[in-house]
Design a protein around this motif. Structure first.
Motif, PDB file in Angstrom:
ATOM      1  N   GLU A 175      43.929  43.272  37.328  1.00 12.53           N
ATOM      2  CA  GLU A 175      43.310  44.117  38.390  1.00 12.53           C
ATOM      3  C   GLU A 175      41.882  44.858  37.852  1.00 12.53           C
ATOM      4  O   GLU A 175      42.072  46.035  37.149  1.00 12.53           O
ATOM      5  N   PRO A 176      40.675  44.502  37.920  1.00 14.51           N
ATOM      6  CA  PRO A 176      39.468  44.984  37.583  1.00 14.51           C
ATOM      7  C   PRO A 176      39.224  46.481  38.114  1.00 14.51           C
ATOM      8  O   PRO A 176      39.407  46.344  39.365  1.00 14.51           O
ATOM      9  N   ASP A 177      38.533  47.301  37.348  1.00 15.48           N
ATOM     10  CA  ASP A 177      38.224  48.478  37.941  1.00 15.48           C
ATOM     11  C   ASP A 177      36.776  48.618  38.581  1.00 15.48           C
ATOM     12  O   ASP A 177      35.883  48.912  37.708  1.00 15.48           O
ATOM     13  N   LYS A 178      36.683  48.147  39.548  1.00 10.81           N
ATOM     14  CA  LYS A 178      35.228  48.077  40.149  1.00 10.81           C
ATOM     15  C   LYS A 178      34.663  49.603  40.311  1.00 10.81           C
ATOM     16  O   LYS A 178      33.398  49.668  39.852  1.00 10.81           O
ATOM     17  N   GLN A 353      38.521  38.105  49.901  1.00 14.54           N
ATOM     18  CA  GLN A 353      39.991  38.554  49.502  1.00 14.54           C
ATOM     19  C   GLN A 353      40.996  37.203  49.345  1.00 14.54           C
ATOM     20  O   GLN A 353      41.636  37.467  48.423  1.00 14.54           O
ATOM     21  N   ASP A 354      40.739  36.234  49.986  1.00 11.79           N
ATOM     22  CA  ASP A 354      41.389  34.752  49.787  1.00 11.79           C
ATOM     23  C   ASP A 354      41.064  34.437  48.498  1.00 11.79           C
ATOM     24  O   ASP A 354      42.082  33.969  47.442  1.00 11.79           O
ATOM     25  N   LEU A 355      39.880  34.340  48.169  1.00 10.08           N
ATOM     26  CA  LEU A 355      39.334  33.933  46.727  1.00 10.08           C
ATOM     27  C   LEU A 355      40.118  34.782  45.649  1.00 10.08           C
ATOM     28  O   LEU A 355      40.529  34.373  44.480  1.00 10.08           O
ATOM     29  N   GLN A 356      39.902  36.099  45.646  1.00  8.00           N
ATOM     30  CA  GLN A 356      40.502  37.109  44.733  1.00  8.00           C
ATOM     31  C   GLN A 356      41.932  36.820  44.603  1.00  8.00           C
ATOM     32  O   GLN A 356      42.582  36.802  43.368  1.00  8.00           O
ATOM     33  N   ALA A 357      42.919  36.461  45.588  1.00  6.78           N
ATOM     34  CA  ALA A 357      44.099  35.949  45.383  1.00  6.78           C
ATOM     35  C   ALA A 357      44.236  34.810  44.526  1.00  6.78           C
ATOM     36  O   ALA A 357      45.293  34.692  43.606  1.00  6.78           O
ATOM     37  N   ALA A 358      43.331  33.744  44.692  1.00  7.52           N
ATOM     38  CA  ALA A 358      43.368  32.751  44.140  1.00  7.52           C
ATOM     39  C   ALA A 358      43.309  32.868  42.681  1.00  7.52           C
ATOM     40  O   ALA A 358      44.032  31.999  41.686  1.00  7.52           O
TER      41      ALA A 358
END
Length: 386
Positions: A175-178, A353-358
């Motif tokens: 989980e990157p810390d944006k 969001q969908d891409l981040q899940a992938a």
């Protein structure tokens, strides 16, 4: 293994990325054999871990056809010298880390002399020139692979290969810390930030730099307050970028050139515009949407096009098995098309969001204890498993 000396492991790393892999591997091997001897061609990180370097790693860090041709006599002299020294030394195992053009030739000669050999980091045989697999399995005893689709290619050809995971997946957080990245860079949380990564070599900046910079004003038409980060991989690429930005048409662009810190720029960004290459995997592991682009000379493109065996060129798309992120290559690598693709990501947060899940699933599939798995494979070939 001789009882008269410590376990001796030879390694050759041809450039900085290999030096990092080698340093991690040496540290893992020392957990099993604290008094092991390491020798070969090493960069500063491997030397810090105790590896004796017979030649300077800098002499091997050559890119580009003309530079290779110019330096070929000295490179061949080094290869002949290191083969002679290692053959006389008879290490318990030899590991060539990446740099296949140099290391596979060394491995072939050492294997013929009865020394077990390993190649760490499979060349991209799944993407192009797949016929290389048959030669590689005769040059080395085992291949250590960073991607899960690679081992089967070698096994099918009668070789041995292991998937050891990707070191980036091990080091980058799931989980990157944006927010933290933006605080570090003194960027507002609400503003749009685009990371622009035209490549890690000067030749890539020459091909992609102006295309990417010409894209920025078109993105600003849709998002006038957007900020742009360009992490420069080396002093030379930073200098070339600054020369470009000094041109009248680019002087007023809201661009910040950073010295390295590519991961920080990616994590802080909403979208990344990136040249095709290993950087695309880093962007995916930072869970950021991206637009992949690349241009090479028309002649080179025509020469290599028929040898490419995969429908995508970007590692995230190859690993996911689908066109998850846009690839705009050659004639499609225009500022208008690139800007539209970047703006699309900014306009469609639900797709992000969908891409981040992938990308999270991809990260988990590559996240293994790479150093320990690689060390165990090395010790198995050396017949020295504890």
């Amino acid at each position: 293994m001789s009882t008269q000396r410590p376990l001796t492991i030879a390694l050759i790393a041809g450039e900085a990325s290999g030096d990092l892999l080698g340093a991690h591997l040496i540290a893992a091997l020392k957990q099993h054999y604290p008094h092991c001897r390491f020798v070969g061609i090493a960069g500063p990180l491997m030397q810090k871990e105790g590896c004796e370097s017979l030649y300077s790693q800098e002499a091997l860090a050559v890119r580009g056809f003309t530079e290779v041709v110019k330096r070929l006599p000295s490179i061949l002299k080094i290869r002949k010298g290191v083969v002679a020294q290692l053959t006389a030394m008879r290490p318990d195992v030899f590991i060539g880390i990446d740099a296949p053009d140099f290391n596979l030739g060394v491995a072939e000669k050492l294997k013929a002399a009865g020394i077990p050999t390993i190649h760490y980091v499979s060349p991209s045989v799944w993407a192009w020139r797949r016929e290389r697999v048959n030669k590689i399995v005769h040059q080395v005893n085992r291949v250590l692979c960073l991607f899960p689709m690679e081992p089967q290619l070698y096994i099918a050809a009668g070789g041995k290969a292991d998937f050891v995971g990707h070191p980036l997946a091990q080091t980058l957080p799931l989980e990157p810390d944006k927010e933290g990245a933006r605080r570090q860079l003194k960027l507002e949380e609400a503003e749009q930030v685009i990371a622009v990564m035209p490549g890690s070599r000067v030749s890539e900046i020459d091909y992609m730099g102006t295309v990417f910079l010409d894209t920025i004003p078109l993105i600003l038409e849709s998002y006038p307050n957007a900020q742009f980060l360009i992490p420069a991989a080396t002093t030379a690429t930073r200098q070339r970028l600054l020369e470009l930005l000094d041109k009248d048409q680019y002087k007023k662009l809201p661009v910040r050139v950073m010295s390295a810190h590519a991961t920080l720029a990616c994590v802080a960004a909403d979208v990344v515009l990136v040249a095709s290459g290993t950087a695309t995997l880093e962007v995916a592991l930072c869970k950021r949407p991206m637009v992949i682009s690349y241009k090479i000379s028309g002649l080179t493109y025509r020469l290599v096009k028929h040898k490419i065996k995969v429908p995508h060129v970007g590692l995230p798309n190859i690993l996911l098995g689908r066109g998850a992120v846009p690839e705009l290559l050659q004639k499609d690598a225009t500022p208008t098309k690139l800007a539209a693709a970047v703006v699309h990501w900014l306009d469609h947060p639900e797709e992000v969001q969908d891409l981040q899940a992938a990308f999270t699933e991809l990260h988990l599939s590559l996240k293994l204890n790479t150093d320990e798995l690689a060390a165990n494979a090395v010790l198995a070939e050396a017949k020295a498993l504890p």
